[in-house]
Design a protein around this motif. Structure first.
Motif, short mmCIF file in Angstrom:
data_model
loop_
_atom_site.label_atom_id
_atom_site.label_comp_id
_atom_site.label_asym_id
_atom_site.label_seq_id
_atom_site.Cartn_x
_atom_site.Cartn_y
_atom_site.Cartn_z
N THR A 144 0.89 -1.38 0.01
CA THR A 144 0.01 0.02 -0.12
C THR A 144 0.95 1.34 0.03
N LYS A 146 3.90 1.59 -1.41
CA LYS A 146 4.82 1.64 -2.38
C LYS A 146 3.59 2.10 -3.38
N SER A 147 2.44 1.59 -3.57
CA SER A 147 1.31 2.21 -4.58
C SER A 147 0.94 3.59 -4.47
N SER A 150 3.65 5.75 -5.34
CA SER A 150 3.92 5.81 -6.83
C SER A 150 2.69 6.68 -7.28
N ARG A 151 1.69 6.59 -6.91
CA ARG A 151 0.66 7.63 -7.34
C ARG A 151 0.76 8.83 -6.97
#
Length: 173
Positions: A144, A146-147, A150-151
């Protein structure tokens, strides 16, 4: 000196040394100086209650950061927090002390991010935590973090790229 007095003195010393740092972290998480003060105050109250246990581990900063992030997310979920108090332009925020144009643009872009993404960016890049430490502070999985990171980075690049276009055009002339 009594044990209680020694505990209070150690706590006061810690707060004196770290209050401005914690306030900056809280501001970057919530984007409002007044709310940042409230978050720091909440975090320090909870830290004082856990001080004997936390102080012996040497994990004061991590504990307070976790409280700041979680308290902010909890406050944002409350329905009455969706209403804005005050009048626009009348309740002026504390003046910003940033001196460079790029920092202003970055903070403005940071404020446009959703709360969870902003929290991951602050913890990962401002505070310098690893993915695992940020996941622990946020109470989620490393995937979570990492995502969300990234976003958030994609959103920041997109919002800041318009400024880069004008900079690139000036250089080419």
């Amino acid at each position: 000196m009594s044990r209680r007095q020694a505990r209070a003195d150690e706590f006061v010393t810690y707060v004196d040394a770290r209050r401005s740092y914690l306030r900056r972290v809280a501001y970057l998480v919530c984007g409002d100086w007044h709310a940042a003060e409230d978050l720091v105050q909440t975090a320090l109250i909870k830290l004082y209650a856990a001080w004997p246990r936390i102080h012996t581990d040497g994990a004061e900063d991590a504990y307070v950061r976790r409280i700041i992030v979680r308290a902010h997310l909890d406050e944002r979920r409350r329905p009455w927090r969706r209403e804005r108090v005050g009048l626009d332009g009348v309740d002026a925020a504390e003046p910003e002390t940033l001196s460079f144009e790029d920092n202003d643009a970055l903070l403005a872009a940071l404020k446009t991010l959703p709360q969870r993404q902003r929290a991951t960016i602050v913890l990962r890049y401002w505070v310098g935590l690893s993915v695992e430490e940020a996941a622990d502070d946020l109470g989620c999985t490393t995937g979570t973090v990492k995502s969300q990171t990234s976003r958030a980075m994609a959103s920041l690049r997109a919002s800041l790229s318009t400024d880069d276009v004008t900079t690139t055009e000036r250089r080419s002339r």
